[in-house]
Write an enzyme that holds these catalytic residues in place. Structure first.
Site, PDB file in Angstrom:
ATOM      1  N   LEU A  95      53.390  52.713  46.093  1.00  0.00           N
ATOM      2  CA  LEU A  95      53.785  52.714  47.503  1.00  0.00           C
ATOM      3  C   LEU A  95      55.017  53.557  47.756  1.00  0.00           C
ATOM      4  O   LEU A  95      55.245  54.044  48.865  1.00  0.00           O
ATOM      5  CB  LEU A  95      54.053  51.276  47.963  1.00  0.00           C
ATOM      6  CG  LEU A  95      52.873  50.311  47.901  1.00  0.00           C
ATOM      7  CD1 LEU A  95      53.335  48.893  48.189  1.00  0.00           C
ATOM      8  CD2 LEU A  95      51.789  50.726  48.880  1.00  0.00           C
ATOM      9  N   GLY A  98      62.075  53.834  44.308  1.00  0.00           N
ATOM     10  CA  GLY A  98      63.492  53.640  44.587  1.00  0.00           C
ATOM     11  C   GLY A  98      64.329  54.199  43.456  1.00  0.00           C
ATOM     12  O   GLY A  98      63.818  54.808  42.508  1.00  0.00           O
ATOM     13  N   PHE A 100      65.766  52.649  41.135  1.00  0.00           N
ATOM     14  CA  PHE A 100      65.624  51.925  39.881  1.00  0.00           C
ATOM     15  C   PHE A 100      64.184  51.817  39.415  1.00  0.00           C
ATOM     16  O   PHE A 100      63.903  51.159  38.435  1.00  0.00           O
ATOM     17  CB  PHE A 100      66.223  50.522  40.027  1.00  0.00           C
ATOM     18  CG  PHE A 100      67.689  50.552  40.314  1.00  0.00           C
ATOM     19  CD1 PHE A 100      68.600  50.851  39.315  1.00  0.00           C
ATOM     20  CD2 PHE A 100      68.173  50.296  41.583  1.00  0.00           C
ATOM     21  CE1 PHE A 100      69.955  50.890  39.580  1.00  0.00           C
ATOM     22  CE2 PHE A 100      69.529  50.333  41.847  1.00  0.00           C
ATOM     23  CZ  PHE A 100      70.422  50.627  40.847  1.00  0.00           C
ATOM     24  N   GLY A 101      63.260  52.428  40.113  1.00  0.00           N
ATOM     25  CA  GLY A 101      61.877  52.375  39.670  1.00  0.00           C
ATOM     26  C   GLY A 101      60.884  52.368  40.810  1.00  0.00           C
ATOM     27  O   GLY A 101      61.244  52.219  41.981  1.00  0.00           O
ATOM     28  N   ASP A 214      73.058  49.042  51.907  1.00  0.00           N
ATOM     29  CA  ASP A 214      72.142  50.186  51.876  1.00  0.00           C
ATOM     30  C   ASP A 214      71.101  50.085  52.994  1.00  0.00           C
ATOM     31  O   ASP A 214      69.906  50.211  52.750  1.00  0.00           O
ATOM     32  CB  ASP A 214      71.455  50.272  50.510  1.00  0.00           C
ATOM     33  CG  ASP A 214      70.965  51.687  50.191  1.00  0.00           C
ATOM     34  OD1 ASP A 214      71.415  52.635  50.866  1.00  0.00           O
ATOM     35  OD2 ASP A 214      70.142  51.833  49.273  1.00  0.00           O
TER      36      ASP A 214
END
Length: 422
Positions: A95, A98, A100-101, A214
């Protein structure tokens, strides 16, 4: 009767009884083992996670005692289940991605749709930190405008977070570019209002005072009715009630970052309010906060919008599709006015989110007149799509204050060459 005949007739019965006894004992042992495994998964596993969280918070703010029981509200998935649900994390099910993954769409055996965030621990310890932070945060808060954590997986080197699936994806995919799905003004207003309500809950109404750090379009997810939910709490911070701000390392995304936080490292809920102001302008205009392909005076959205505001031409930066579809100009201008109040140079002048929500709902012109927002000088341009994320959440002393609130970002805030995009 001869002895050997007696022995021969009793042997099968003895063997049958022994076999039955063996099967009974074996079954009982297996049952006990299964019960112990269930007990481990339901009781011990959450406690192990809590111990990890407590250890990770050793140098951070204290977590209240009532937090310790919240992990019971989520499920614990084994890696094999999530791998099967996502088609072995097939690229076609991805999808988004980010810092971090990646995040994958998945379907459980009971038919439930889920979104699985796979944290990349092998690249950085930031992945472990985000996993603990997000589980810790989302098991402590619940609101209709915050994404719901269904469960998690902590198996070997794997760290995965399982969320409710949001049918309409992230907000950035709908407001930037040439998306086929058109959001009319009513839908956009509901999205802006929903985000404001979610932030009000985090800042003022939850048991814990939380700063997200964020807030941006890619971190706003939309359900099947286009109701917004704030997501990605990996950088969020518990905020002490008795402190005006924290002096801490920078985390977040440039372009949405409040000047006092980007320059002096002063973090408070006012940083989220500034980010909300930028995001509201993006939703109204259907463009990113910075677009270097445009003429110089139009490249930074808040600056461009303010210039139009000074000339009483704010309506000119509204998405042309919205104007064609039909809007009540007064309503749009009122939301722009609220956005400018959120972008005030002095954090104390930015209204709390409860006031922002009230101004949006009442649809009355705000009493305060906004001042010119604080713009960072663009003498040394920085790619604002990069995130400044720190692996450490320790409090540090405030960096030296700039003589001007409009000075450019110091070099030491520049992201490293391998900084990941969020």
């Amino acid at each position: 009767m001869p002895r050997h005949l007696l022995e021969g007739s009793s042997s099968p019965q003895s063997t049958g009884k022994a076999l039955s006894l063996f099967l009974f004992i074996g079954g009982a042992v297996i049952l006990v083992i299964m019960l112990l495994l269930v007990l481990f998964w339901k009781r011990i596993k959450p406690k192990m996670l809590l111990q990890k969280m407590a250890k990770s918070e050793k140098n951070g703010p204290e977590v209240p005692d009532y937090f310790s029981g919240n992990l019971r509200i989520i499920s614990y998935f084994d890696y094999r289940t999530l791998k099967r649900a996502t088609g072995s994390f097939h690229p076609k099910n991805q999808l988004g991605r980010g810092g971090f993954g990646p995040v994958y769409q998945g379907k459980l055996v009971d038919g439930r749709m889920i979104a699985v965030k796979q944290l990349s621990l092998e690249k950085s310890q930031q992945g472990e930190s985000e996993f603990l932070a997000e589980v810790r945060m989302l098991t402590s808060i619940q609101h209709k405008n915050l994404v719901r954590l269904i469960g998690c997986c902590s198996e070997g080197a794997q760290r995965l977070l399982v969320y409710e699936y949001m049918k309409n994806g992230s907000l950035d995919s709908l407001i930037y570019g040439n998306c086929k799905t058109f959001l009319n003004w009513k839908m956009r207003f509901q999205i802006i209002l929903g985000i404001a309500r979610g932030l009000q809950y985090l800042h003022e109404d939850s048991n814990l005072r939380i700063v997200h750090r964020d807030i941006k379009a890619s971190n706003i997810l939309l359900d099947d009715k286009f109701q917004p939910k704030i997501s990605d709490f990996g950088l969020a911070r518990f905020f002490p009630e008795d402190q005006t701000y924290l002096s801490t390392t920078i985390a977040g995304t440039l372009g949405y970052t409040a000047p006092e936080y980007a320059i002096r490292g002063e973090l408070s809920e006012k940083a989220d309010i500034y980010s909300f102001g930028v995001l509201a302008l993006e939703i109204i205009s259907s463009r990113k906060n910075t677009d270097l392909s445009l003429p110089t005076e139009m490249q930074y959205l808040p600056e461009y919008a303010w210039k139009l505001f000074e000339r009483s031409r704010v309506i000119d930066f509204v998405d042309p599709k919205l104007r064609t579809d039909g809007i009540v100009e007064k309503d749009v201008l009122q939301v722009c006015h609220v956005a400018f109040l959120c972008l005030q140079p002095d954090p104390s002048l930015r209204p709390p989110m409860s006031e922002v929500v009230a101004m949006l709902i009442q649809k009355t012109e705000p009493m305060a007149t906004p001042l010119k927002p604080a713009f960072l000088e663009r003498k040394h341009r920085v790619d604002i799509s990069l995130s400044l994320e720190s692996p450490s959440e320790d409090h540090i002393s405030s960096p030296p204050q700039s003589n001007s609130p409009f000075s450019p970002l110091p070099d030491r805030f520049s992201p490293p060459p391998d900084a990941s995009k969020r």
